[in-house]
Structure formats: structure tokens, C-alpha cells
Design a protein around this motif. Structure first.
Motif, PDB file in Angstrom:
ATOM      1  N   ARG A  33       0.833  -1.209   0.000  1.00 11.94           N
ATOM      2  CA  ARG A  33       0.000   0.000   0.000  1.00 11.94           C
ATOM      3  C   ARG A  33       0.870   1.263   0.000  1.00 11.94           C
ATOM      4  N   LEU A  34       1.951   1.231   0.774  1.00 14.00           N
ATOM      5  CA  LEU A  34       2.827   2.396   0.845  1.00 14.00           C
ATOM      6  C   LEU A  34       3.607   2.598  -0.449  1.00 14.00           C
ATOM      7  N   LEU A  35       4.007   1.531  -1.075  1.00 15.10           N
ATOM      8  CA  LEU A  35       4.680   1.657  -2.375  1.00 15.10           C
ATOM      9  C   LEU A  35       3.734   2.229  -3.423  1.00 15.10           C
ATOM     10  N   LEU A  36       2.474   1.814  -3.372  1.00 12.32           N
ATOM     11  CA  LEU A  36       1.473   2.388  -4.272  1.00 12.32           C
ATOM     12  C   LEU A  36       1.281   3.872  -3.970  1.00 12.32           C
ATOM     13  N   ALA A  37       1.301   4.238  -2.694  1.00  7.87           N
ATOM     14  CA  ALA A  37       1.167   5.652  -2.320  1.00  7.87           C
ATOM     15  C   ALA A  37       2.314   6.476  -2.904  1.00  7.87           C
ATOM     16  N   LEU A  38       3.520   5.914  -2.930  1.00  7.60           N
ATOM     17  CA  LEU A  38       4.647   6.626  -3.533  1.00  7.60           C
ATOM     18  C   LEU A  38       4.435   6.834  -5.027  1.00  7.60           C
ATOM     19  N   GLU A  39       3.873   5.843  -5.691  1.00 15.35           N
ATOM     20  CA  GLU A  39       3.560   5.990  -7.117  1.00 15.35           C
ATOM     21  C   GLU A  39       2.507   7.072  -7.327  1.00 15.35           C
ATOM     22  N   ILE A  40       1.503   7.075  -6.465  1.00 11.37           N
ATOM     23  CA  ILE A  40       0.451   8.095  -6.552  1.00 11.37           C
ATOM     24  C   ILE A  40       1.046   9.478  -6.324  1.00 11.37           C
ATOM     25  N   GLU A  41       1.961   9.586  -5.361  1.00 10.93           N
ATOM     26  CA  GLU A  41       2.625  10.869  -5.083  1.00 10.93           C
ATOM     27  C   GLU A  41       3.339  11.391  -6.324  1.00 10.93           C
ATOM     28  N   GLU A  42       4.083  10.522  -6.976  1.00 11.60           N
ATOM     29  CA  GLU A  42       4.834  10.929  -8.164  1.00 11.60           C
ATOM     30  C   GLU A  42       3.928  11.336  -9.321  1.00 11.60           C
ATOM     31  N   LYS A  43       2.840  10.600  -9.508  1.00 15.65           N
ATOM     32  CA  LYS A  43       1.988  10.830 -10.664  1.00 15.65           C
ATOM     33  C   LYS A  43       0.966  11.949 -10.464  1.00 15.65           C
ATOM     34  N   PHE A  44       0.350  12.009  -9.273  1.00 14.44           N
ATOM     35  CA  PHE A  44      -0.772  12.927  -9.078  1.00 14.44           C
ATOM     36  C   PHE A  44      -0.492  14.098  -8.135  1.00 14.44           C
ATOM     37  N   LYS A  45       0.589  14.055  -7.399  1.00 17.79           N
ATOM     38  CA  LYS A  45       0.950  15.122  -6.462  1.00 17.79           C
ATOM     39  C   LYS A  45      -0.215  15.523  -5.557  1.00 17.79           C
ATOM     40  N   PRO A  46      -0.728  14.590  -4.747  1.00 20.15           N
ATOM     41  CA  PRO A  46      -1.857  14.926  -3.882  1.00 20.15           C
ATOM     42  C   PRO A  46      -1.471  15.982  -2.840  1.00 20.15           C
TER      43      PRO A  46
END
Length: 64
Positions: free
Chosen positions: A26-39
């Protein structure tokens, strides 16, 4: 103004306080989301489901 918020659900910690494989994914996915979407915000959820861990799931994720 709209804000993008990501909620990461907790998962029971191991007895030594380390995160589980599921939580790490889940945390690795969150890092991907951070890079792509900049929440704008991340909300880390999870309490003290395993008293032997001596910390909450949210605290363990924050440390990660």
C-alpha cells in the motif's frame, strides 16, 4: 478550490512493530500516486491493533 486527498488504510503490524507485506504494498502504491498525481494530503489510518507492536499502524506508516 479542490484538494486531492489520499487515504491509506492500515493493516495489523508485526509483533516487532514492523509493517506487514500488505501494508508495504500500500505504501509503495502511495509513492507511485505521489509521483503521478501530487496529492495535497495523505491520511494514514490505523490504530493499535497489535498491542505487542507498541505503536499504531498510522505511526508505523509515517515512519516508513
Amino acid at each position: 478550490m479542490e484538494k486531492l486527498v489520499v487515504i491509506i488504510l492500515g493493516n495489523r503490524l508485526n509483533d516487532d512493530g514492523s509493517i506487514s507485506k500488505i501494508q508495504e504494498q500500500r505504501l509503495l502504491l502511495a509513492l507511485e500516486i505521489e509521483e503521478k498525481f501530487k496529492p495535497d494530503y495523505f491520511i494514514l489510518s490505523g490504530g493499535l491493533a497489535n498491542p505487542k507492536a507498541k505503536k499504531t499502524e498510522a505511526d508505523a506508516m509515517y515512519e516508513y
